[in-house]
Design a protein around this motif. Structure first.
Motif, mmCIF file in Angstrom:
data_model
loop_
_atom_site.group_PDB
_atom_site.id
_atom_site.type_symbol
_atom_site.label_atom_id
_atom_site.label_comp_id
_atom_site.label_asym_id
_atom_site.label_seq_id
_atom_site.Cartn_x
_atom_site.Cartn_y
_atom_site.Cartn_z
ATOM 1 N N ARG A 92 0.871 -1.176 0.000
ATOM 2 C CA ARG A 92 0.000 0.000 0.000
ATOM 3 C C ARG A 92 0.911 1.228 0.000
ATOM 4 O O ARG A 92 1.395 1.659 1.047
ATOM 5 C CB ARG A 92 -0.935 -0.053 1.208
ATOM 6 N N VAL A 93 1.127 1.746 -1.202
ATOM 7 C CA VAL A 93 2.177 2.746 -1.420
ATOM 8 C C VAL A 93 1.626 4.165 -1.363
ATOM 9 O O VAL A 93 0.659 4.509 -2.043
ATOM 10 C CB VAL A 93 2.861 2.510 -2.787
ATOM 11 N N ALA A 94 2.273 4.994 -0.543
ATOM 12 C CA ALA A 94 2.017 6.433 -0.515
ATOM 13 C C ALA A 94 3.317 7.136 -0.864
ATOM 14 O O ALA A 94 4.402 6.704 -0.442
ATOM 15 C CB ALA A 94 1.539 6.862 0.868
ATOM 16 N N VAL A 95 3.227 8.211 -1.640
ATOM 17 C CA VAL A 95 4.411 8.972 -2.035
ATOM 18 C C VAL A 95 4.243 10.405 -1.552
ATOM 19 O O VAL A 95 3.233 11.061 -1.830
ATOM 20 C CB VAL A 95 4.625 8.947 -3.561
ATOM 21 N N LEU A 96 5.233 10.880 -0.810
ATOM 22 C CA LEU A 96 5.246 12.238 -0.289
ATOM 23 C C LEU A 96 6.064 13.114 -1.234
ATOM 24 O O LEU A 96 7.274 12.918 -1.378
ATOM 25 C CB LEU A 96 5.858 12.245 1.114
ATOM 26 N N VAL A 97 5.408 14.064 -1.889
ATOM 27 C CA VAL A 97 6.080 14.909 -2.888
ATOM 28 C C VAL A 97 6.381 16.274 -2.285
ATOM 29 O O VAL A 97 5.481 17.074 -2.048
ATOM 30 C CB VAL A 97 5.210 15.063 -4.151
ATOM 31 N N HIS A 98 7.653 16.526 -2.030
ATOM 32 C CA HIS A 98 8.060 17.849 -1.547
ATOM 33 C C HIS A 98 8.132 18.857 -2.693
ATOM 34 O O HIS A 98 7.783 20.028 -2.520
ATOM 35 C CB HIS A 98 9.430 17.767 -0.866
ATOM 36 N N LEU A 99 8.607 18.388 -3.840
ATOM 37 C CA LEU A 99 8.747 19.239 -5.025
ATOM 38 C C LEU A 99 8.714 18.339 -6.251
ATOM 39 O O LEU A 99 9.446 17.354 -6.308
ATOM 40 C CB LEU A 99 10.078 20.010 -4.998
ATOM 41 N N PRO A 100 7.848 18.634 -7.235
ATOM 42 C CA PRO A 100 7.901 17.842 -8.473
ATOM 43 C C PRO A 100 9.320 17.851 -9.049
ATOM 44 O O PRO A 100 9.990 18.897 -9.061
ATOM 45 C CB PRO A 100 6.914 18.578 -9.391
ATOM 46 N N GLY A 139 -1.601 21.303 -8.022
ATOM 47 C CA GLY A 139 -0.640 21.243 -9.118
ATOM 48 C C GLY A 139 -0.319 19.822 -9.540
ATOM 49 O O GLY A 139 -0.180 19.536 -10.739
ATOM 50 N N LEU A 140 -0.206 18.914 -8.587
ATOM 51 C CA LEU A 140 0.081 17.519 -8.928
ATOM 52 C C LEU A 140 -1.087 16.876 -9.665
ATOM 53 O O LEU A 140 -0.885 16.098 -10.609
ATOM 54 C CB LEU A 140 0.401 16.728 -7.652
ATOM 55 N N VAL A 141 -2.310 17.181 -9.246
ATOM 56 C CA VAL A 141 -3.489 16.653 -9.948
ATOM 57 C C VAL A 141 -3.487 17.105 -11.391
ATOM 58 O O VAL A 141 -3.703 16.310 -12.327
ATOM 59 C CB VAL A 141 -4.779 17.102 -9.229
ATOM 60 N N GLU A 142 -3.226 18.392 -11.615
ATOM 61 C CA GLU A 142 -3.248 18.938 -12.966
ATOM 62 C C GLU A 142 -2.053 18.465 -13.789
ATOM 63 O O GLU A 142 -2.185 18.136 -14.969
ATOM 64 C CB GLU A 142 -3.263 20.471 -12.898
ATOM 65 N N ARG A 143 -0.912 18.427 -13.158
ATOM 66 C CA ARG A 143 0.320 18.085 -13.871
ATOM 67 C C ARG A 143 0.315 16.646 -14.371
ATOM 68 O O ARG A 143 0.763 16.354 -15.481
ATOM 69 C CB ARG A 143 1.508 18.320 -12.937
ATOM 70 N N HIS A 144 -0.202 15.739 -13.525
ATOM 71 C CA HIS A 144 -0.077 14.315 -13.843
ATOM 72 C C HIS A 144 -1.413 13.619 -14.075
ATOM 73 O O HIS A 144 -1.445 12.395 -14.250
ATOM 74 C CB HIS A 144 0.681 13.606 -12.723
#
Length: 355
Positions: A92-100, A139-144
């Motif tokens: 069950r993978v979660a990814v913490l994005v500090h900066l794209p 931004g992540l939703v829109e970017r990817h």
């Protein structure tokens, strides 16, 4: 239990990045909330590691039991989907994005496009993506093209701190940021070079970049402008030396070209220090407003030395402006939340993966 996969330098005192601080504090916070936290530090030149780093990450993920909750720092995960994605069905993978990855300043366009593609593949396979601000999440939703329901926010916290006494109330400028193109030290030096007629000095606290090339260019700019006795690159500071730098500051200046949060902004506000920063990305959200709607600092466009110089001149020469901003800072200071709130937000997001 949560397995947290972090860059190998997360505890390195010579690499005091906001991302590293965040990672350490939320691990501690999750433990205080009753989670068992298994930290896994993976060395490597992330996000593009060599064979050793890649093998270490593959081994770490391979040793985790089926169904385990795994929180990966995006710096480690996002550039290597070929290692992470095959485990997404059993973990069950979660990814913490500090900066794209592609948002780092100064990356060649073809490299940025490749990093963007790799990150997209990783994040689309993750069960959960954690951003550090509402702006960054959108931004992540829109970017990817991510499902918004799989993207959550856990904004950094701020420790309470005593009010900074400062110096004369105006002239001591402080910049706390790694000396990299994204943080805009070159913009700051250009702005300050045009203010040689005014009384000020500036201390820049932060690591001198991974390759040192940009820091060397900043040093050359300082020397060429005859500012060697007024701008000091102090390198990374922690503990009492860092607190002393904050205590002496009259104004925090952050000239970032890109920023998904900007933790030093709230760290300055917690000490009652006004902030001059840019409108890049999440910085206006981080700076925020006092309850009366006033702004506890000054905002200028990114990558604009003239605008930054104009704002600095206002700060240095207009006492009424300083009084107004300091009043706003005192009110905004009381609105900041601590790291316990951040950890609770992250814990609530991770709870989704237990269902």
């Amino acid at each position: 239990m949560v397995h947290v996969v972090l860059p190998g330098d997360v505890d390195d005192p010579n690499a005091p990045s906001g991302g590293n601080v965040y990672d350490r504090r939320v691990c501690q916070g999750l433990e205080e909330l009753g989670w068992r936290v298994h930290r896994v530090g993976v060395g490597g030149a992330w996000p593009r590691p060599g064979p050793g780093g890649r093998a270490a990450l593959a081994r770490a993920l391979g040793e985790m039991p089926d169904g385990a909750i795994v929180l990966l720092d995006g710096l480690v995960a996002c550039g290597v989907p070929e290692i992470v994605v095959p485990h997404a069905d059993r973990l069950r993978v979660a990814v913490l994005v500090h900066l794209p990855l592609a948002a780092e300043t100064g990356i060649p366009p073809e490299t940025a496009a490749e990093l963007d593609r790799l990150e997209r593949e990783t994040l689309r396979a993750a069960a959960l993506v954690v951003a550090t601000s509402e702006w960054a999440g959108r931004g992540l939703v829109e970017r990817h093209g991510l499902d918004p329901d799989r993207v959550g926010v856990a904004a950094p916290g701020t420790d309470s701190a005593p009010m900074a006494p400062g110096t004369d109330g105006a002239s001591r400028l402080l910049c706390v940021a790694s000396v990299t193109p994204r943080k805009g030290h070159d913009v700051l030096v250009r702005a300050l070079a045009s203010l040689a007629d005014l009384a000020w000095d500036c201390v820049c606290v932060g690591p001198l970049g991974r390759d040192g090339g940009f820091a060397d260019r900043v040093r050359e700019m300082i020397a060429a402008g005859g500012l060697g006795d007024r701008i000091r690159l102090a390198g990374p500071l922690a503990g009492e030396p860092l607190e002393a730098a904050y205590a002496a500051a009259d104004l925090m200046v952050l000239a970032s070209r890109a920023e998904t949060y900007g933790m030093v902004v709230t760290e300055a506000l917690a000490r009652g220090i006004p902030v001059l920063t840019t409108t890049a990305d999440a910085l206006p959200e981080t700076l925020g407003h006092a309850p009366d709607g006033s702004v506890p600092g000054l905002l200028v466009p990114p990558d604009d030395p003239a605008a930054l110089a104009d704002a600095l001149r206002r700060w240095l020469t207009e006492p009424v402006v300083r009084v107004k901003i300091r009043t706003s800072v005192r009110h905004r200071r009381g609105m900041l939340h601590g790291w316990t709130v951040t950890s609770r937000q992250l814990a609530a997001l991770l709870e989704r993966l237990r269902r």
